[in-house]
Structure formats: C-alpha cells, structure tokens
Design an enzyme around this catalytic site. Structure first.
Site, short mmCIF file in Angstrom:
data_model
loop_
_atom_site.label_atom_id
_atom_site.label_comp_id
_atom_site.label_asym_id
_atom_site.label_seq_id
_atom_site.Cartn_x
_atom_site.Cartn_y
_atom_site.Cartn_z
N LYS A 146 0.92 -1.05 0.00
CA LYS A 146 -0.07 -0.12 -0.17
C LYS A 146 1.06 1.34 0.04
O LYS A 146 0.62 2.32 -0.68
CB LYS A 146 -0.87 -0.05 1.12
CG LYS A 146 -1.96 -1.00 1.05
CD LYS A 146 -3.20 -0.71 1.91
CE LYS A 146 -4.35 -1.64 1.63
NZ LYS A 146 -4.60 -2.73 2.85
N LYS B 110 -10.01 -8.27 -1.23
CA LYS B 110 -11.17 -7.53 -1.33
C LYS B 110 -10.79 -5.96 -1.99
O LYS B 110 -11.70 -5.19 -2.45
CB LYS B 110 -11.64 -7.07 0.02
CG LYS B 110 -12.09 -8.39 0.85
CD LYS B 110 -11.94 -8.18 2.45
CE LYS B 110 -12.09 -9.52 3.09
NZ LYS B 110 -11.86 -9.51 4.54
N LYS C 86 -3.00 -12.48 -5.18
CA LYS C 86 -3.94 -13.17 -4.15
C LYS C 86 -5.15 -12.58 -4.61
O LYS C 86 -5.36 -11.33 -4.83
CB LYS C 86 -3.62 -13.15 -2.92
CG LYS C 86 -3.78 -11.77 -2.00
CD LYS C 86 -3.88 -12.08 -0.37
CE LYS C 86 -3.98 -10.72 0.11
NZ LYS C 86 -3.92 -10.94 1.40
P1 TYM Z 1 -8.40 -10.97 5.98
O1 TYM Z 1 -9.53 -10.36 6.29
O2 TYM Z 1 -7.64 -10.37 4.90
O3 TYM Z 1 -8.80 -12.39 5.49
C1 TYM Z 1 -9.37 -13.51 6.44
C2 TYM Z 1 -8.96 -14.71 6.15
O4 TYM Z 1 -8.94 -15.03 4.88
C3 TYM Z 1 -7.71 -15.67 4.32
N1 TYM Z 1 -7.48 -15.18 2.88
C4 TYM Z 1 -7.31 -15.93 2.09
N2 TYM Z 1 -7.02 -17.46 1.83
C5 TYM Z 1 -6.64 -17.70 0.62
N3 TYM Z 1 -6.57 -17.07 -0.53
C6 TYM Z 1 -6.90 -15.84 -0.67
N4 TYM Z 1 -6.98 -15.09 -1.61
C7 TYM Z 1 -7.27 -15.06 0.52
N5 TYM Z 1 -7.51 -13.78 1.16
C8 TYM Z 1 -7.75 -13.88 2.43
C9 TYM Z 1 -6.62 -14.89 5.09
O5 TYM Z 1 -5.46 -15.64 5.14
C10 TYM Z 1 -7.50 -14.97 6.40
O6 TYM Z 1 -7.11 -16.14 7.29
N6 TYM Z 1 -4.85 -9.60 9.06
C11 TYM Z 1 -5.91 -10.43 8.92
C12 TYM Z 1 -7.10 -10.47 10.05
C13 TYM Z 1 -6.66 -10.61 11.57
C14 TYM Z 1 -6.23 -12.01 12.22
C15 TYM Z 1 -6.00 -11.66 13.54
C16 TYM Z 1 -6.20 -13.14 11.51
C17 TYM Z 1 -6.60 -9.88 12.26
N7 TYM Z 1 -6.26 -10.21 13.49
C18 TYM Z 1 -5.81 -12.87 14.49
C19 TYM Z 1 -6.02 -14.15 12.54
C20 TYM Z 1 -5.68 -13.86 13.86
C21 TYM Z 1 -6.62 -10.22 7.94
O7 TYM Z 1 -6.36 -9.12 7.36
O8 TYM Z 1 -7.41 -11.34 7.12
#
Ligand code: TYM
Length: 327
Positions: free
Chosen positions: A112, A196, A193
């Site tokens: 970003k 969103k 990947k």
């Molecule tokens: P986020 O909101 O981007 O994604 C949520 C979950 O979806 C998985 N994911 C994917 N898996 C496979 N292929 C993809 N293209 C893909 N896009 C998203 C992510 O691996 C995730 O498991 N930082 C984290 C949120 C978070 C979190 C935490 C996770 C905040 N605190 C504590 C675990 C523990 C995030 O932005 O996920």
C-alpha cells in the site's frame, strides 16, 4: 488448554479466498475444539479510510455472511474486536516490544505504501502488532488462517517469545492451522492473491455474487493460449487457479480434478467451474439475504459474543498489567 483464535476484516463482501482459506476451516474447528473465538476485526479495517455508514453496514454484512457459512455462536465466540478494548491496549504494550525494522517489510505496508499518492497511516504500519495482540490476549494456541497470513503469525510467535523472555513464561507460542486449499488468486491477475481491495472488480469472486456475475467473472478470467486443462501454477497460473477453485468447491484433490478434465478446453472448463461455484454458494447466498433482514439479531449475536470474550480477556490482561508493572 487448546484455544483457537482467528480474525477477519469487515471490509465489504467476503470472497472465495476468505471462504476456502479460512472460513471453511473455522466451521470445522468449532466442532473439534472446546474454546474457539472468531473476531470481526474492525480496528484492523480502519487502517484505510472508511465511510462510517458503509463501514457499519459492512460489519453487519460480514456477521451475516459468517453465520450463513456455518459459524455457530453456540459453539464458538463470534465478536467485534472494538467491543473488547483490551485488544488495543495490549497492542500498545506489544508495540513497545517490537522494533520498527521488524515490521517495515510486511506486505500490507510495502504494497500500500508503494502505491502512488498513498502515505500510509501509523495504524497500517503497526497493524501486525495489533494482530499479535488479538491472538495473545486470549493465550491462543492455534490460529486458522490462509497462507497469506503466515508472516503475521510468525511475528505473533516472535512477540510471544520476546514477552516470555522478558516477563516470564506467560504466553503459549501460537501455531498456524493452514487450509488445504492453496492461496486463491485473482481471476484477472493470477499472480496476485484474490483480495477485497483488488481494483479490478472482475478479479474477485464474492460469496454473494449472483449466478450472472459468477459466469461473467469466469468468462473474463485470464488464462493463456494453451487450451488444455493442466495444473502448473508457475507456468500456467491462470488455468491452475481455476483448477484450485474447482478442487476447493468440489472437495476433490487437484489430481482428481485434472484427471476429470482431460480433453476439455479452457473456455468450456470456465463454464463448468462457474456452475460448480454457483451451486455451492446458492444456499449460503439465500441465507445471507435472510439474516440481513434482521439487523437486531445480528447486533445481539455480536453483543453476546463480546461479553463472553471480555470475560476471557479481562483476567489475562490484568495479569499482563501486573507483569509489566502497571499495578
Ligand atoms: P483478511 O480479512 O484479509 O482475511 C481473512 C482470512 O481469509 C484468508 N484469505 C485468503 N486465503 C486464501 N486465498 C486468498 N486469496 C485469501 N484472502 C484472504 C486470510 O488468510 C485470513 O485467514 N490480518 C488478518 C485479520 C486478522 C487476524 C487476526 C487473523 C486480524 N487479527 C488474528 C488471525 C488472527 C486479515 O487481514 O485477514
């Protein structure tokens, strides 16, 4: 005691990467473990600008989507991160144990920050530290995430070890539980990947997409000039991503899917995968619509989850306060 924790950002519609990378595993794990927490991490989502009314709606839509996918508040705690203030407070303490260079190279900051005209916020920079706080606040032992979160989890592990060394053995060092589905890639740029925030809207398949949108997105999916269906992510990322999605949706292995598709050309194959996605998500889509009509039920679920999460967080945080010398 084993404790599962994971989080998801309420940044609008959830997509197939979220579903196959995380949510599907979340649903399974709530059956297998006694103590399971899933958080809608709104503090994390605020690291980029949000319009308040749209943001609030996204939180409720995310709640409806998780419930429709099978997250069951009787079997796990589903709650909104900002309703448990200890997340931010512990984030501060852990930030004071983390060096700047350690988080400078993290993708959420590099990508970003490198984009034109975007200076980035302090919140975006320290985002991985808050993620460590989310996990450690509940002394979590296992974190089900997609492959893209592995670096973040390594930081949480490092911070736990650093804290333990300084203040005595307190946090378990959490382990990732990775989904068997590899990273789902963008349909328009299969080297990136599925996300969103992809500016190319046709690249992301949302759980709530209509059948027409799904068909269109697959029709426009980038492949290559070879018509055969094979799986080779390095040299044929586009068609391999279709195979990955097809395997995830049907529950078959990559090998089985490729075997079934001998003799098909990619144009025909796109139609087959689109149909499988439509069938898989039709009941979930209907259930989301039903749940979205009852906003007060969604709010009640989050409220009840937050109360239970606070009961778990509060004694841990009190102990941390004592360990660092606040009291
Ligand atoms: P986020 O909101 O981007 O994604 C949520 C979950 O979806 C998985 N994911 C994917 N898996 C496979 N292929 C993809 N293209 C893909 N896009 C998203 C992510 O691996 C995730 O498991 N930082 C984290 C949120 C978070 C979190 C935490 C996770 C905040 N605190 C504590 C675990 C523990 C995030 O932005 O996920």
């Amino acid at each position: 005691m084993d404790r599962i924790f994971s989080g998801i950002q309420p940044t609008g519609k959830l997509h197939l990467g979220n579903y196959f990378g995380a949510i599907q595993n979340w649903v399974r794990l709530q059956e297998e473990y006694n103590s399971v927490l899933y958080s809608i991490v709104d503090l994390h989502a605020l690291t980029v600008p949000r319009e308040p009314a749209v943001f609030r709606q996204s939180i409720l839509d995310t709640t409806a989507t998780l419930l429709a996918c099978g997250i069951n508040p009787e079997k796990c705690l589903l709650f909104l991160q900002s309703q448990v203030p200890e997340h931010a407070e512990l984030g501060w303490i852990l930030g004071c144990l983390t060096s700047m260079p350690r988080i400078q190279s993290f993708p959420q900051w590099k990508v970003k920050n490198a984009s034109q005209n975007y200076e980035g916020t302090v919140g975006l920079f320290t985002y991985p530290v808050l993620q460590a706080a989310d996990i450690l606040l509940y002394k979590s032992t296992h974190v089900p995430v997609g492959e893209d979160q592995v670096l973040h989890l390594e930081l949480a592990r490092d911070i736990a070890q650093h804290f333990n060394k300084k203040y005595g053995n307190f946090f378990p060092v959490p382990k990732a539980i990775l989904s068997t589905t590899k990273k789902i890639k963008s349909l328009r740029d299969p080297t990136a990947k599925m996300s969103k925030s992809d500016p190319q809207k046709l690249g992301t398949l949302n759980i709530t997409d209509s059948p027409e949108e799904i068909v269109l997105k697959f029709r426009k999916a980038v492949t290559d000039f070879t018509s055969e269906v094979t799986y080779d992510p390095d040299s044929r990322p586009g068609v391999s991503n279709l195979v990955t999605i097809h395997a995830a949706v049907t529950g078959l292995s990559i090998k089985e899917v490729v075997h079934q598709c001998v003799g098909l050309d990619t144009a025909h194959y796109k139609g087959i995968v689109a149909e499988a996605v439509i069938q898989k998500f039709a009941p979930i889509r209907n259930e989301i619509k039903r749940l979205q009509e009852d906003k007060s039920h969604l709010e009640k679920v989050l409220q009840a989850g937050a109360e239970k999460a606070k009961e778990l967080a509060s004694p841990v945080y009190q102990e941390i306060r004592r360990l660092v010398g606040f009291q």
